[in-house]
Design a protein around this motif. Structure first.
Motif, short mmCIF file in Angstrom:
data_model
loop_
_atom_site.label_atom_id
_atom_site.label_comp_id
_atom_site.label_asym_id
_atom_site.label_seq_id
_atom_site.Cartn_x
_atom_site.Cartn_y
_atom_site.Cartn_z
N GLU A 1 5.00 7.73 -8.50
CA GLU A 1 5.51 6.39 -8.26
C GLU A 1 4.73 5.74 -7.12
O GLU A 1 4.17 6.41 -6.26
N TYR A 2 4.71 4.40 -7.12
CA TYR A 2 4.05 3.68 -6.04
C TYR A 2 4.87 3.80 -4.76
O TYR A 2 6.09 3.93 -4.78
N LEU A 3 4.19 3.68 -3.63
CA LEU A 3 4.90 3.64 -2.36
C LEU A 3 5.80 2.41 -2.33
O LEU A 3 5.39 1.34 -2.80
N PRO A 4 6.98 2.52 -1.77
CA PRO A 4 7.90 1.37 -1.72
C PRO A 4 7.49 0.39 -0.62
O PRO A 4 8.26 0.06 0.28
N LEU A 5 6.23 -0.06 -0.70
CA LEU A 5 5.70 -1.01 0.29
C LEU A 5 4.72 -1.91 -0.46
O LEU A 5 3.72 -1.44 -0.99
N SER A 6 5.03 -3.20 -0.51
CA SER A 6 4.24 -4.13 -1.31
C SER A 6 2.84 -4.33 -0.73
O SER A 6 2.65 -4.39 0.49
N ILE A 7 1.87 -4.49 -1.62
CA ILE A 7 0.50 -4.76 -1.22
C ILE A 7 0.38 -6.11 -0.50
O ILE A 7 -0.56 -6.33 0.28
N PHE A 8 1.36 -6.98 -0.72
CA PHE A 8 1.29 -8.31 -0.11
C PHE A 8 1.58 -8.30 1.39
O PHE A 8 1.44 -9.32 2.06
N TRP A 9 1.95 -7.14 1.93
CA TRP A 9 2.03 -7.01 3.38
C TRP A 9 0.64 -7.08 4.01
O TRP A 9 0.51 -7.23 5.23
N GLN A 10 -0.40 -6.96 3.19
CA GLN A 10 -1.76 -7.10 3.71
C GLN A 10 -2.18 -8.55 3.89
O GLN A 10 -3.18 -8.82 4.58
#
Length: 553
Positions: free
Chosen positions: A434-443
């Motif tokens: 599963e993906y980490l529960p942290l959105s890429i849009f935090w970048q």
């Protein structure tokens, strides 16, 4: 194409002033549109080049990556070639015309080989077209200098031109790096390269369409490298000669219009820095008997070399800035590959987030030009608002903030990994798939801040190196500023290699292992932030030491 002197800032009446203003406006429009078309074509090829190497030329990943970096390195050096040709031989207008035509030929060859690659082995013609493009596309310092020439005598408008010139580059990058890449992936390489070829033709047409509006053409002044060598040789030959206290006793000559002996170049005022070089302008009895440019130089010729020497420390400060800036294409992507890319049913590749840097630049340019500059102008009384050195310094600090933001996100990402027990990364997923529960849009914030730093430092560099260069060396000095970006890329690669090796001793994973979930990429970002701050500290000393160029009117 005739050579025109700088037009007076004054006007006999309102109609004359209005006519001149309209002419300058349209000259700028044609230059900006041509530049935008050029960069749309350029990024339409460069952004997805690694995939062409892999898909059509059947190169391995490492070979393809090396092919791209080798070409980009060459493309960072060739602007010096175009700049030298412009300053020494052809002038800016004809150099731009020549290299634009070369770029059209390059895109045509790339398009032909891309269309035929499925049928025949077309590796050699493709490389020929690619490296011909690195030559034909080397026009940024010459075109920006030519555009700024149109505003000589109006510092405020000239500074504004550099802002919009950089914006035109980013508009081209946005279109070329998104729309044209999609065409290549969805339609095919032949069409995907044919469209950049069409844009290159439009760039030529836009530039030539503005010919009647261009009001100033800097004449070529001969080889600047020869003039620099003459000063060094003459100074060494006269190493035992005393320099007079009165600078008026040094050798100088001028033409009938009060210009220097160097064609198209104003006389430069004498400065006290690098006094050893003044020996080249001390006239002796032997110089009168046997005059030679390798024994006696003018004050302006000596000051040309001094100008370049003063620019070098400022140029060097851009290397660390560029090394941190290039993290967008390396460690930022490594970081993004581990985050959740999903937006509904779509997945956003980590590399696509660089579009937020481009959008940030496109937003910051008008804000800086129309909001910050008028505010700073009222506070400082300067036409440009901030001095060029102050503007670049602000960008150095802002980039440090971007590295801090990246480090903070990485620290948060590592806490998520520790909390959920993800220690293996497989295409961005955790150990359980599963993906980490942290959105890429935090970048996004770190990309936006990097874009803001560009508006201050990169545009400030373009303006500074043009303005502080001698008249007959403006293209070459503008090209010199571009090379700091190339060296910054090399410095980034070297720093990554050194940090990875040093931190991985004694069986440790190190800061940047293959699986960054086991590394400390946050420490690498903290290191970059400290390097940016240290670079800013040194820059403050350089800025305090620097003396702005002065001309003799």
């Amino acid at each position: 194409m005739g050579v025109e002197r700088v037009e007076s800032n004054g006007a006999q009446d309102g109609r004359t002033s209005s006519k001149r203003d309209r002419r300058v406006f349209w000259a700028a429009v044609f230059i900006l549109v041509s530049n935008c078309f050029q960069y749309t074509a350029y990024f339409g090829v460069s952004t997805n080049l690694v995939n062409y190497f892999k898909d059509r030329l059947h190169e391995g990943s490492k070979t393809a990556a090396n092919g791209v970096t080798n070409w980009q390195g060459t493309s960072s050096i060739t602007p010096l070639v175009a700049a030298f040709v412009a300053d020494a031989f052809l002038g800016r207008y004809w150099t731009i015309a020549l290299f634009l035509v070369v770029s059209v030929a390059a895109y045509a060859l790339l398009t032909a080989t891309a269309a035929a690659a499925a049928l025949v082995h077309a590796e050699a013609p493709f490389y020929a077209g690619l490296y011909l493009l690195s030559l034909g596309g080397a026009l940024q310092p010459v075109l920006s200098s030519f555009g700024a020439d149109q505003f000589v005598g109006d510092e405020g408008e000239q500074s504004s031109f550099f802002n919009w010139f950089y914006l035109s580059i980013n508009v081209g990058a946005l279109v070329g790096g998104t729309v044209l890449v999609w065409v290549q992936s969805s339609v095919g390489w032949g069409v995907g390269y044919g469209i950049p070829a069409a844009f290159s033709v439009l760039a030529v047409a836009a530039f030539f369409a503005g010919t009647a509006a261009y009001r100033r053409h800097q004449p070529p002044g001969g080889s600047p490298l020869t003039r620099v060598a003459q000063v060094v040789v003459a100074a060494v030959r006269k190493c035992g000669v005393e320099v007079p206290d009165d600078a008026a006793a040094l050798h100088e000559c001028e033409d009938a219009d009060g210009m220097s002996a160097i064609q198209g170049s104003r006389r430069l005022a004498h400065t006290d820095q690098f006094r050893f070089l003044d020996k080249a302008a001390v006239e002796t009895a032997g110089d009168k008997a046997r005059p030679s440019p390798w024994r006696l130089c003018t004050v302006t010729q000596v000051e040309e070399l001094k100008c370049v020497l003063r620019l070098l420390p400022v140029w060097a400060s851009g290397i660390i800035f560029s090394a941190a800036y290039t993290q967008m294409s390396t460690t930022f992507i490594l970081q993004g590959d581990t985050l959740d890319p999903r937006v509904g049913t779509f997945s956003v590749p980590a590399a696509v987030l660089s579009v937020f840097d481009t959008i940030s630049v496109m937003l910051w340019v008008p804000v800086y030009d129309r909001v910050l500059v008028p505010l700073a102008r009222r506070a400082t009384g300067r036409d440009r608002g901030l001095t060029q050195l102050a503007r670049m310094g602000v960008g150095l600090v802002v980039l440090a903030v971007a590295m801090v933001a990246a480090g903070a996100l990485e620290a948060a990402r590592r806490r998520v990994i520790a909390r959920h027990g993800y220690y293996e990364s497989h295409t961005g997923a955790g150990g359980d798939g599963e993906y980490l529960p942290l959105s890429i849009f935090w970048q996004v914030p770190q990309y936006v801040v990097v874009g803001a730093s560009e508006v201050f430092t990169f545009i400030g560099q373009m303006e500074f190196f043009y303005d502080q260069a001698p008249d007959a060396m403006r293209s070459l000095c503008s090209g010199l500023s571009v090379t700091s970006f190339a060296l910054g890329n090399y410095a980034s690669s070297a720093l990554l290699a050194v940090v990875a090796r040093v931190t991985a001793r004694d069986g440790r994973e190190g800061w940047i292992p293959d699986d960054i979930n086991r590394g400390h990429l946050d420490d690498f970002f903290w290191l970059l932030a400290m390097l940016c701050i240290g670079n800013f500290g040194v820059y403050l000393l350089i800025a305090r030491w620097y003396k702005y160029k002065k001309t003799v009117d």
